[in-house]
Design an enzyme around this catalytic site. Structure first.
Site, short mmCIF file in Angstrom:
data_model
loop_
_atom_site.label_atom_id
_atom_site.label_comp_id
_atom_site.label_asym_id
_atom_site.label_seq_id
_atom_site.Cartn_x
_atom_site.Cartn_y
_atom_site.Cartn_z
N GLN A 68 48.50 40.05 68.22
CA GLN A 68 47.83 39.76 69.73
C GLN A 68 47.32 38.32 70.32
O GLN A 68 46.11 38.17 70.70
CB GLN A 68 46.36 40.51 69.45
N LYS A 101 38.13 46.96 64.08
CA LYS A 101 37.92 45.03 62.82
C LYS A 101 36.68 45.37 63.31
O LYS A 101 35.60 44.71 62.27
CB LYS A 101 38.66 44.05 63.51
N THR A 102 36.63 45.02 64.69
CA THR A 102 34.84 45.17 64.58
C THR A 102 34.16 46.05 63.52
O THR A 102 32.35 44.91 63.16
CB THR A 102 33.75 45.41 65.82
N ASP A 154 35.85 35.86 63.70
CA ASP A 154 35.96 36.92 64.56
C ASP A 154 37.46 36.49 65.68
O ASP A 154 37.00 35.75 65.79
CB ASP A 154 35.40 38.24 64.96
N GLU A 155 37.93 37.41 65.74
CA GLU A 155 39.59 36.81 66.64
C GLU A 155 40.08 35.51 66.04
O GLU A 155 40.54 34.65 67.03
CB GLU A 155 39.20 36.80 67.63
N ARG A 185 46.69 49.22 74.77
CA ARG A 185 45.51 49.81 75.41
C ARG A 185 45.86 51.30 75.80
O ARG A 185 44.66 51.45 76.33
CB ARG A 185 45.32 48.80 76.74
#
Length: 722
Positions: free
Chosen positions: A251, A33-34, A220-221, A599
């Protein structure tokens, strides 16, 4: 310059090139995503659709903002100047300073930190004659922040958001607090967004200024936005509607700090005709890890839906391991042993993490790593015995064991508040020096001589009488009972129960865990010596260390190996969710489990114990419902408490009195084993390895290899036959 698009997969490229109109990028864990966000930013610039100062780009942390700035500059081949890139708070402060006069401030307004905010609130409460003992200022601060997170100024709070704090006076205190801030030409962090939203809503000229300025908005987020951030974005995007929000509804794990998952779920309703792009190719984890995570999260109803699949060519891997253990002590030994084995075989400790649901769980693993000599770090928090509430409780125990311990006495004499201010402490110190006595004895002397007056005299008299009573409890019933009584009768537990801040429940859990820790020691002196040795362990910056953290703190991180302990009902999902949370809270717990599994790059090891100690007593536990939701073809069941038979049988509760299978593990807890024979080799947490020379009932005479001859209770040693 089109090379920057070459490495993108089809979905990523679609998200980058869909520049006009509203776009929601549902970016699963590990799907890049980044990269998409930064490449989209650069693409808008390189395609000539906007200048750098015409793009508003919002991140949740300063670190993310710096990373994005650096990545954009790398794609452009030069530093990107004049960007509106930063956190919600930083960007709002920039806007607010430009138009400060319109909200009753000047452009040089101060931004108060938490300590200043609390001090100002205390002044406001004192002026309103509010009893700070009954109604703590930090509880009011938390309530005001909740109102600000939802976009409410004083006078705008609906009945559904009212509170009975201070007999219903919270809103009036909020108004007085805001008036004081304006008088001081100051804001707190909550005001930065709240006042900017108010400005954009009520001043068409200001809103039009930013509509002309910003051609594109990147966020973002997005799943972590609260209501006031949502209003902020909606107001700024309503003219051009060129808004791209990147996030993952699976998330969304921060409702406790105001995040609203509904913001991302209703994006299409807010922006009709929005394009939805799903990033589902995961470049982080193996096929079994992704299968386990996807099957688990599919049980949530409140989601937009996507299924992760492996984007790497080398994504084959071992199944997710689910380890069933007899008790929590064996769980700590198992994880410690696995970490040690990985480490000795060349696995970097920095690529191993233990992720827990709540902070109190780290204590058992910290102690195990210390025994094994494995360096570790607590990420996003303090080591267990360094946490303020744990240190306070230990200070009470230190005074109990040694009344002359002035440092401990000074730490707790006014915790909870007993009216012992700077003046009283000065009096006590001067008298102590004059009489050459410790503070505890000096306080007794001053009380006998009438040195204190009123409420202060009564509170100190009660405290010293309490210590006398608690020493009697210690002598009669032992350290665990003494600590339980101290926490209750001193008012220390009540202080944290009355605290409404988000971290108060965690502090209460840490205190319960401290009681559990104390139960492992025969005497208070042994425990205090152990704590002193544990806290002396030196920190080595930059060294290779195992990471321990909460699942909340792990979001955004990744490791080769991840341990996920404590997957039991009441721990994960936690008891508050089971008691009062409802399905919405349970779904957030499941999202937290999804975050934990994803993770892991190479291996994920989930564990649960059939028995855990609650205070000094053992209590049977049942596995988390999340374990039953994992797919059979992606997991492998192991462990000493896994009986033969069907899966259903494997996940039933075990009675505490049952016997552990004899050959299940080389390290056998004495509580569940036959009596240790003379000649057996054993291990003690403090004294190390030794051999039993005599045994009488539950007492053993042991010749320790380093410490020499000692007599100990059998439950404090582990058998290590070779």
């Amino acid at each position: 310059m089109s090379d920057y698009l070459a490495g993108l997969n089809e979905a990523q490229r679609d998200a980058v090139e869909a520049t006009d109109g509203p776009v929601l990028v549902l970016a699963g864990a590990g799907t890049g995503k980044t990269r998409v966000l930064t490449t989209r930013f650069a693409h808008i610039l390189l395609s000539g659709k906007a200048f750098p100062n015409q793009i508003l780009s919002v991140t949740f942390t300063n670190k993310a903002a710096r990373e994005m700035r650096d990545r954009v500059a790398k794609i452009l081949g030069q530093p990107a100047e004049g960007l509106w890139l930063g956190t919600f708070h930083a960007l709002s402060a920039r806007m607010l300073r430009r138009f400060a006069e319109r909200v009753g401030l000047t452009s040089s307004f101060s931004i108060l930190d938490t300590d200043d905010q609390l001090r100002l609130l205390k002044q406001v409460m004192e002026a309103a004659r509010i009893d700070a003992k009954r109604w703590p200022a930090n509880a009011l601060m938390a309530q005001i922040q909740r109102w600000k997170d939802k976009g409410f100024l004083p006078g705008e709070i609906p009945a559904s958001e009212a509170t009975d704090f201070a007999g219903g006076k919270a809103e009036a205190l909020y108004r007085a607090y805001q008036d004081r801030l304006r008088t001081l030409n100051a804001t707190d962090f909550g005001d930065l967004l709240l006042l900017t939203v108010h400005l954009l809503k009520t001043d068409p000229e200001v809103l039009a200024t930013y509509h002309r300025m910003f051609r594109y908005i990147l966020v973002d987020e997005y799943q972590d936005t609260n209501l006031v951030q949502y209003y902020w974005l909606r107001l700024l995007a309503q003219a051009r509607k060129n808004i791209c929000c990147v996030g993952d509804d699976d998330q969304s794990i921060y409702s406790w700090r105001g995040a609203e998952i509904e913001n991302i779920l209703k994006f299409e309703r807010d922006f009709p005709g929005a394009k939805i792009v799903r990033l589902e190719a995961n470049y982080r984890s193996t096929v079994p890890i992704l299968a386990a995570a996807s099957a688990l999260i599919a049980h949530n109803e409140g989601r937009l839906g996507k299924t992760l699949h492996a984007g790497r060519a080398d994504a084959a891997g071992d199944p997710v391991e689910v380890v069933a253990l007899w008790d929590s002590e064996e769980e700590a030994r198992m994880i410690g042993g696995r970490v040690e084995s990985f480490w000795r075989s060349g696995h970097k400790l920095a690529e191993i993490a233990i992720l827990v649901r709540a902070g109190f769980q780290t204590r058992a693993f910290e102690e195990r790593m210390l025994v094994l000599g494995i360096p570790y770090r607590i990420v996003g928090g303090l080591r267990f015995y360094e946490r303020a509430e744990v240190r306070d409780a230990i200070a009470y125990l230190r005074v109990l064991a040694q009344p002359a311990d002035d440092l401990a006495f000074e730490r707790i004499v006014n915790v909870p508040k007993r009216g012992v201010g700077d003046g009283a402490m000065r009096t006590m110190h001067e008298a102590a020096r004059a009489a050459d006595l410790p503070l505890h004895a000096t306080t007794e002397k001053l009380l006998a001589e009438g040195g204190f007056k009123g409420k202060l005299r009564e509170s100190l008299r009660t405290l010293l009488a309490g210590f006398a009573d608690w020493r009697s409890v210690l002598a009669a019933k032992g350290p665990v009972a003494a600590l339980e009584v101290i926490l209750e009768e001193s008012g220390y537990l009540a202080m944290w129960k009355a605290d409404k801040s988000p971290d108060a429940p965690g502090r209460l859990e840490n205190l319960k865990e401290l009681v559990r820790a104390l139960a492992d020691f025969e005497t208070l002196a042994e425990f205090l010596e152990h704590v002193a040795l544990v806290t002396e362990v030196e920190e080595q910056a930059g060294a290779d260390k195992l990471s321990m953290m909460t699942l909340h703190g792990a979001k955004g991180l990744e490791f080769d190996t991840v341990f996920l302990p404590g997957w039991e009902e009441g721990i994960f999902p936690n008891q508050r969710t089971l008691d009062e949370g409802g399905n919405k809270s349970l779904e957030e717990e499941r999202r937290l489990a999804y975050v934990g599994i994803t993770r892991a790059r190479q291996r994920a090891i989930i564990s649960h114990a059939a028995n855990r100690r609650i205070y000094a007593n053992w209590q049977s536990s049942i596995p988390s419902r999340f374990i039953d939701e994992l797919p059979e073809d992606a997991i492998r069941h192991t462990g000493s408490a896994l009986p033969q038979g069907t899966r259903t049988q494997a996940f039933t509760s075990f009675p505490v009195t049952a016997r552990r299978p004899e050959a299940a593990t080389p390290t056998i807890s004495i509580a569940a084993a036959d009596r240790i024979p003379v000649g057996a080799r054993v291990f003690h947490q403090k004294f190390g390895y030794g051999r039993v020379t005599a045994a009488e009932d539950d007492r053993l005479d042991i010749n320790f290899e380093i410490s020499g001859d000692k007599r100990v209770l059998s439950r404090f040693v582990e058998r290590h036959d070779k």
